[in-house]
Scaffold this motif. Sequence first.
Motif, short mmCIF file in Angstrom:
data_model
loop_
_atom_site.label_atom_id
_atom_site.label_comp_id
_atom_site.label_asym_id
_atom_site.label_seq_id
_atom_site.Cartn_x
_atom_site.Cartn_y
_atom_site.Cartn_z
N CYS A 80 18.35 -19.18 63.01
CA CYS A 80 18.92 -17.83 62.30
C CYS A 80 18.90 -17.99 60.76
O CYS A 80 19.51 -16.97 60.18
CB CYS A 80 20.13 -17.61 63.02
SG CYS A 80 21.51 -18.77 62.34
N CYS A 96 25.09 -25.09 63.47
CA CYS A 96 24.91 -23.93 62.41
C CYS A 96 26.17 -23.27 62.61
O CYS A 96 26.81 -22.85 63.55
CB CYS A 96 23.90 -23.05 63.12
SG CYS A 96 23.87 -21.53 62.65
N CYS A 99 25.25 -19.39 64.47
CA CYS A 99 24.76 -19.31 65.82
C CYS A 99 25.31 -20.42 66.79
O CYS A 99 24.92 -20.50 67.99
CB CYS A 99 23.26 -18.90 65.94
SG CYS A 99 22.29 -20.52 65.70
#
Length: 115
Positions: A80, A96, A99
């Motif tokens: 992402c 992350c 996400c």
Amino acid sequence: MTSKAMTMDAATSARLHNQLVKLGDMMGDGLHHEPGGKWIVTEYRRTMRALGHSLPRCNNGDAINRAMAERLKTMSCPKCGGALKQTRSGSKRAKCGSCAALFQFVRKAKGRAQA
Ligand SMILES: [Zn+2]
């Protein structure tokens, strides 16, 4: 013959320090756990001793943290594009922030993460 070998000049000391950092980085990348990587630990110990340091305990968290920080600086989440963060100190995993994808950093390959 003099006993000059016993004293260490500045150049030698700098070279050893350099080597120590390099070896520490390699260990941070886990290279010493790979086949044929044992020399890294041996060399690290020898360098430490040459510098007059006592051996550290089996803890190279600092090296890992440094390596991780370096790597995460240049990386974003492949899924992402979000920012990656080391999961915890001493860990070779990054998560992350957007996400929540988890990435494991195994070896030196630059800018490559293994999901
Ligand atoms: Zn992401």
